[in-house]
Design a protein around this motif. Structure first.
Motif, PDB file in Angstrom:
ATOM      1  N   UNK A   1       0.833  -1.203   0.000  1.00  0.00           N
ATOM      2  CA  UNK A   1       0.000   0.000   0.000  1.00  0.00           C
ATOM      3  C   UNK A   1       0.869   1.254   0.000  1.00  0.00           C
ATOM      4  N   UNK A   2       0.437   2.240  -0.759  1.00  0.00           N
ATOM      5  CA  UNK A   2       1.140   3.524  -0.800  1.00  0.00           C
ATOM      6  C   UNK A   2       0.650   4.416   0.320  1.00  0.00           C
ATOM      7  N   UNK A   3       1.505   5.285   0.852  1.00  0.00           N
ATOM      8  CA  UNK A   3       1.026   6.265   1.826  1.00  0.00           C
ATOM      9  C   UNK A   3      -0.063   7.147   1.218  1.00  0.00           C
ATOM     10  N   UNK A   4      -1.012   7.574   2.057  1.00  0.00           N
ATOM     11  CA  UNK A   4      -2.151   8.347   1.543  1.00  0.00           C
ATOM     12  C   UNK A   4      -1.806   9.813   1.344  1.00  0.00           C
TER      13      UNK A   4
ATOM     14  N   UNK B   1      10.387   9.168   3.549  1.00  0.00           N
ATOM     15  CA  UNK B   1      10.749   7.763   3.629  1.00  0.00           C
ATOM     16  C   UNK B   1      12.132   7.538   3.051  1.00  0.00           C
ATOM     17  N   UNK B   2      12.736   6.394   3.437  1.00  0.00           N
ATOM     18  CA  UNK B   2      14.051   6.020   2.939  1.00  0.00           C
ATOM     19  C   UNK B   2      13.862   4.931   1.889  1.00  0.00           C
ATOM     20  N   UNK B   3      14.430   5.144   0.721  1.00  0.00           N
ATOM     21  CA  UNK B   3      14.367   4.161  -0.355  1.00  0.00           C
ATOM     22  C   UNK B   3      15.790   3.887  -0.835  1.00  0.00           C
ATOM     23  N   UNK B   4      15.975   2.744  -1.430  1.00  0.00           N
ATOM     24  CA  UNK B   4      17.274   2.374  -1.983  1.00  0.00           C
ATOM     25  C   UNK B   4      17.244   2.509  -3.500  1.00  0.00           C
ATOM     26  N   UNK B   5      18.409   2.471  -4.080  1.00  0.00           N
ATOM     27  CA  UNK B   5      18.487   2.557  -5.527  1.00  0.00           C
ATOM     28  C   UNK B   5      17.773   1.389  -6.197  1.00  0.00           C
ATOM     29  N   UNK B   6      17.712   0.235  -5.510  1.00  0.00           N
ATOM     30  CA  UNK B   6      17.032  -0.915  -6.077  1.00  0.00           C
ATOM     31  C   UNK B   6      15.528  -0.712  -6.151  1.00  0.00           C
ATOM     32  N   UNK B   7      15.000   0.147  -5.281  1.00  0.00           N
ATOM     33  CA  UNK B   7      13.561   0.390  -5.248  1.00  0.00           C
ATOM     34  C   UNK B   7      13.138   1.557  -6.155  1.00  0.00           C
TER      35      UNK B   7
ATOM     36  N   UNK C   1       4.630   6.619  -6.961  1.00  0.00           N
ATOM     37  CA  UNK C   1       4.518   5.245  -7.436  1.00  0.00           C
ATOM     38  C   UNK C   1       3.149   5.043  -8.078  1.00  0.00           C
ATOM     39  N   UNK C   2       3.165   4.453  -9.260  1.00  0.00           N
ATOM     40  CA  UNK C   2       1.910   4.127  -9.929  1.00  0.00           C
ATOM     41  C   UNK C   2       1.187   3.046  -9.120  1.00  0.00           C
ATOM     42  N   UNK C   3      -0.127   3.045  -9.138  1.00  0.00           N
ATOM     43  CA  UNK C   3      -0.875   2.080  -8.315  1.00  0.00           C
ATOM     44  C   UNK C   3      -0.565   0.630  -8.643  1.00  0.00           C
ATOM     45  N   UNK C   4      -0.183   0.308  -9.862  1.00  0.00           N
ATOM     46  CA  UNK C   4      -0.013  -1.087 -10.277  1.00  0.00           C
ATOM     47  C   UNK C   4       1.440  -1.539 -10.290  1.00  0.00           C
ATOM     48  N   UNK C   5       2.370  -0.748  -9.748  1.00  0.00           N
ATOM     49  CA  UNK C   5       3.781  -1.088  -9.858  1.00  0.00           C
ATOM     50  C   UNK C   5       4.411  -1.283  -8.483  1.00  0.00           C
ATOM     51  N   UNK C   6       5.505  -2.036  -8.464  1.00  0.00           N
ATOM     52  CA  UNK C   6       6.228  -2.318  -7.234  1.00  0.00           C
ATOM     53  C   UNK C   6       7.242  -1.228  -6.898  1.00  0.00           C
ATOM     54  N   UNK C   7       7.881  -0.688  -7.904  1.00  0.00           N
ATOM     55  CA  UNK C   7       8.986   0.256  -7.671  1.00  0.00           C
ATOM     56  C   UNK C   7       8.490   1.703  -7.675  1.00  0.00           C
ATOM     57  N   UNK C   8       9.302   2.566  -7.081  1.00  0.00           N
ATOM     58  CA  UNK C   8       9.032   4.002  -7.075  1.00  0.00           C
ATOM     59  C   UNK C   8       9.674   4.631  -8.326  1.00  0.00           C
ATOM     60  N   UNK C   9       9.193   5.799  -8.700  1.00  0.00           N
ATOM     61  CA  UNK C   9       9.778   6.557  -9.807  1.00  0.00           C
ATOM     62  C   UNK C   9       9.989   7.999  -9.372  1.00  0.00           C
ATOM     63  N   UNK C  10      10.873   8.677 -10.094  1.00  0.00           N
ATOM     64  CA  UNK C  10      11.104  10.104  -9.845  1.00  0.00           C
ATOM     65  C   UNK C  10       9.832  10.865 -10.193  1.00  0.00           C
TER      66      UNK C  10
ATOM     67  N   UNK D   1       1.654  11.101  -3.389  1.00  0.00           N
ATOM     68  CA  UNK D   1       0.773  10.158  -4.074  1.00  0.00           C
ATOM     69  C   UNK D   1       0.724  10.394  -5.584  1.00  0.00           C
ATOM     70  N   UNK D   2       0.523   9.322  -6.316  1.00  0.00           N
ATOM     71  CA  UNK D   2       0.407   9.361  -7.767  1.00  0.00           C
ATOM     72  C   UNK D   2      -0.885  10.059  -8.169  1.00  0.00           C
TER      73      UNK D   2
END
Length: 511
Positions: free
Chosen positions: A27-30, A35-41, A77-86, A118-119
């Motif tokens: 779930x994405x934050x509302x 938050x802390x993210x890694x380059x892999x995410x 992050x798009x609702x249907x994806x696992x990874x974050x985007x710029x 949020x997206x």
């Protein structure tokens, strides 16, 4: 009871040790969340407007290596994806962080403190990246044009088209102010230039050069149609000639392009290159010098125009030779003894339908309507006066090769100025911009030490020109402005008279 088979055992093991919930999208934050993210995410934005490498890439990398990341990018992050985007800008920094992590394996380049938002939508994401990248002034003209074209496709509904004016309004509301005329030039560049000179455009060909090339194409096509050339053949001819100028340098010699284009056109149309050159330059004068009314049939029969003589043809070619090296928009030299060339051109072409000499036409025309009106009739209607003020201001902007400088509006004098920080300030554009700014009183809040320079600029070189009076101790200085030709001087006076009439009419309605 039937004993469980191997498939049942496998299913039970998966349910016990690998719950199905772990494969679901987290779930994405509302709302906005740090938050802390890694380059892999984290992934770059796939529709990033930047196509070519950032020219400041090495400098940015050196700064991040020494100082770290001062401004971590916003993510979504798009609702249907696992990874974050710029979310809006920062793809260059993300690429640099990946390189630095591979080179150093330092944790500070791998884990990032980011602000999640949020997206919203694809168009909102693309618009954010476009606005952020363009804010730093590092996108090329063609990169901006491609992004705007993508946004048009996103914003258009399947059953409804979006006009350029409506697109400009939507982009402005989204935080990317742009005029309809600028969008029009972008789409022209995508249609007429990108297929032939992609390397030049991606190397950074600027807006002034692009405008000159598009203006040349428009005038050449008009001349081609004048000689009843095949429209499709001109499109192929244009691409063939323009493709020869594609290289990796962000510049294009418009004069050489014009010479090559006219040489090809002359072969296909079976015309003299000099005549075509003159016709192309004459087309540039059509906007600033409206053609006289077409005579009636009885007038044509009573005074038919004779066929041009051999002498006139020679004169026409001689005049065209003098115009060959002029800029795209016709001008009159600002030397003290120069005189307008238009009457001589008309005389060489024999274009007077009534058989009257050009000087006689000018004098009779001025006696009937006055030089300051330049073909515009008087009106007492406020909206009509605003329309004429805006039209005259646009005429002056066209002369200055600044078509996007003037924007019409339904208030004030009928127009405002769209000042482009990236525009090349030539002496001609600077002069017209100063004149129109003075009429709009944009200098009212300027300090007096700066404002007192305006009278010398406006009434010295702009209206009179460079001159050398016999005062050795006080010589006339050149301050980098170009004197207005007679035609533009009349348009300026007409604009002033209409503006005065507009102000008087407006005040009278308030009493």
């Amino acid at each position: 009871m039937k004993p469980p088979n191997s498939e049942d055992v496998t299913r039970q093991l998966q349910q016990a040790h690998f719950p199905q919930k772990s494969r679901e999208q987290p779930a994405n934050p509302v709302g906005e969340t740090a938050m802390v993210v890694t380059l892999e995410q984290l992934r770059p934005y796939e529709l990033n407007p930047r196509v070519v490498r950032n020219p400041l890439y090495d400098e940015i990398k050196a700064s991040i290596r020494e100082r770290g990341l001062d401004h971590p990018p916003s993510i979504t992050r798009r609702p249907s994806e696992q990874h974050f985007i710029i979310r809006n800008g920062g793809n260059t920094r993300l690429s640099i962080l990946g390189e630095l992590w591979q080179e150093t394996r330092e944790e500070r380049f791998f884990r990032l403190n980011c602000l999640f938002r949020p997206w919203q939508s694809e168009s909102h994401a693309l618009l954010g990246h476009l606005a952020e990248s363009d804010l730093h002034g590092q996108l090329t003209f063609i990169e901006r044009a491609l992004a705007v074209a993508k946004l048009l496709g996103m914003l258009q509904e399947s059953d409804e088209s979006l006009s350029q004016r409506e697109l400009a309004t939507r982009l402005s509301k989204g935080g990317y102010p742009i005029s309809q005329s600028h969008i029009s030039r972008m789409f022209d560049a995508l249609e007429f230039l990108l297929p032939s000179i992609p390397q030049v455009l991606y190397a950074g060909l600027g807006k002034p050069n692009i405008e000159r090339v598009l203006t040349l194409r428009r005038r050449a096509e008009s001349t081609w149609n004048q000689y009843l050339g095949e429209p499709q053949q001109f499109a192929l001819l244009w691409m063939e000639v323009l493709s020869d100028f594609d290289d990796e340098k962000p510049e294009l010699d418009t004069s050489e392009l014009q010479d090559e284009l006219i040489a090809k056109m002359a072969v296909y149309l079976n015309q003299s290159p000099r005549v075509l050159t003159l016709d192309i330059h004459q087309d540039s004068r059509a906007m600033l010098n409206p053609a006289p009314p077409t005579p009636s049939l009885s007038q044509q029969n009573a005074n038919p125009r004779p066929a041009p003589s051999a002498t006139q043809v020679i004169e026409k070619e001689q005049v065209s030779e003098s115009l060959k090296d002029e800029p795209a928009v016709a001008s009159v030299q600002n030397a003290p003894n120069s005189e307008p060339r238009l009457p001589h051109i008309l005389q060489a072409l024999g274009s007077e339908s009534s058989g009257t000499a050009p000087s006689e036409v000018d004098e009779s025309d001025r006696r009937t309507r006055g030089p300051a009106y330049s073909g515009l009739g008087a009106t007492d209607d406020i909206d009509g006066l605003r329309e004429r003020c805006a039209q005259l201001a646009q005429y002056l902007a066209v002369y200055a090769d600044a078509n996007d400088l003037v924007l019409r509006q339904a208030e004030g004098l009928g127009f405002i100025l769209a000042l482009d920080q990236d525009a090349q300030l030539t002496p001609r554009r600077t002069g017209v911009q100063l004149l129109l700014s003075a009429l709009l009183r944009l200098q009212d809040d300027v300090a007096w030490a700066q404002r007192q320079q305006l009278p010398a600029a406006l009434f010295g070189q702009l209206l009179i020109g460079a001159y050398d009076l016999p005062f050795a101790e006080r010589p006339a200085l050149t301050i980098g402005l170009e004197r207005l030709p007679d035609q533009q001087l009349e348009q300026l006076f007409a604009l002033i008279r209409h503006a005065r009439q507009l102000i008087d009419t407006t005040l009278s309605t308030l009493r």
